[in-house]
Design an enzyme around this catalytic site. Structure first.
Site, PDB file in Angstrom:
ATOM      1  CE  LYS A   1      -2.557  11.108 -10.780  1.00 48.87           C
ATOM      2  NZ  LYS A   1      -1.640   9.951 -10.624  1.00 48.87           N
TER       3      LYS A   1
ATOM      4  CG  ASP B   1      -1.925   1.099   1.264  1.00 46.08           C
ATOM      5  OD1 ASP B   1      -1.703   2.138   0.611  1.00 46.08           O
ATOM      6  OD2 ASP B   1      -2.945   0.927   1.955  1.00 46.08           O
TER       7      ASP B   1
ATOM      8  CE1 TYR C   1      -6.440  11.430 -10.483  1.00 47.67           C
ATOM      9  CE2 TYR C   1      -6.594  12.921 -12.367  1.00 47.67           C
ATOM     10  CZ  TYR C   1      -6.191  11.718 -11.817  1.00 47.67           C
ATOM     11  OH  TYR C   1      -5.514  10.796 -12.590  1.00 47.67           O
TER      12      TYR C   1
ATOM     13  CB  SER D   1      -3.307  13.238 -14.823  1.00 40.93           C
ATOM     14  OG  SER D   1      -4.480  13.488 -15.580  1.00 40.93           O
TER      15      SER D   1
END
Length: 269
Positions: free
Chosen positions: A148, A52, A144, A131
């Site tokens: 990134k 993890d 998000y 991204s």
């Protein structure tokens, strides 16, 4: 010459699995990671390790196992990530922290874990999967985008800090690809009495409609293969449709308010 050893976080599905399969087919020794190994008992594409990215102990164990088995670690691909949508004002802060813990802190933990071995080898490559969304603030996807974007800046910094050790670090930013990220994405609820109800609800529908319209992850895998075989990788790579990459050109070329208007029109806001 011995085969290169690659470790891919989030390797059990989606982009990570596609990268692993492509690299293994091309002669690499591949290890992938997954949070729950018992959910992938039939997985035989390459070796999976339970790990993890938010748990430093499991990271240490996984990296140690790869090095113990192979005597080296040539490439780390930080691919594991989760999505999140919602108005910033209405998104629970513990959910925001959770996404940063996976998408930003996780890759940092991984890089700290592999750098001692790569320095010892005087060679190594780290590819951070960011991204195209990380280059711009997108409505209702801001958290998000922020995770990134932050990872992209850390990539730029670390490149300079490790350049004397024979270690290369680069940033690979995909556009929209067909993966299972939507299944694990946190969606802030569309509240009936919310001032964002209409705008967020419509944007969420637009996002969900595009989930299955993405590109084949094999395109990302081929780009990773190209980067690994590049003597001096660039700082940034982008992979996606023409329009996705062209949007980045427009971001840099247009005045801020003009580009903002394009985004508002795209999301019908």
């Amino acid at each position: 010459m011995s085969s290169k050893v690659v470790l891919i976080t989030g390797g059990s599905s989606g982009i990570g699995k596609s990268i692993g399969l492509f690299l293994k087919t091309n002669g690499f020794i591949v290890y992938g990671t997954t949070r729950k190994l018992n959910k992938h008992s039939s997985f035989n594409s390459f070796e999976l390790l339970e790990m993890d990215v938010t748990d430093v102990g499991t990271i240490r164990d996984a990296v140690s196992k790869v090095i113990s088995n192979e005597g080296k670690l040539d490439v780390l691909i930080n691919n594991a990530g989760i999505g999140i949508t919602g108005p910033i004002e209405e998104t629970p802060h513990d959910e925001i922290l959770k996404v940063f813990d996976t998408n930003f802190n996780g890759p940092i933990h991984m890089m700290k874990a592999v750098l001692p071995q790569m320095r010892k080898q005087k060679s190594g490559l780290i590819i951070n999967i960011t991204s195209i969304a990380g280059y711009m603030g997108l409505p209702y996807r801001g958290v998000y985008s922020a995770t990134k974007g932050a990872l992209g800046l850390i990539t730029e910094t670390l490149r300079m800090e490790v350049k004397d050790f024979g270690v290369h670090i680069t940033n690979l930013a995909p556009g929209d690809f067909v993966t299972n990220i939507a299944s694990g994405r946190y969606h802030s609820p569309v509240f009936e009495n919310s001032p964002y109800k209409s705008a967020y609800g419509n944007t969420l529908e637009l996002i969900n409609e595009g989930v299955h319209d993405g590109e084949d992850p094999i395109l990302v895998a081929r780009t990773v293969f190209k980067i690994i075989n590049t003597k001096k990788p660039k700082v940034h790579y982008k992979v996606g449709t023409f329009m996705q990459k062209f949007s980045l050109f427009l971001k840099n070329a247009l005045p801020d308010k003009v580009y903002e208007k394009l985004l508002l029109n795209h999301y019908k806001l």
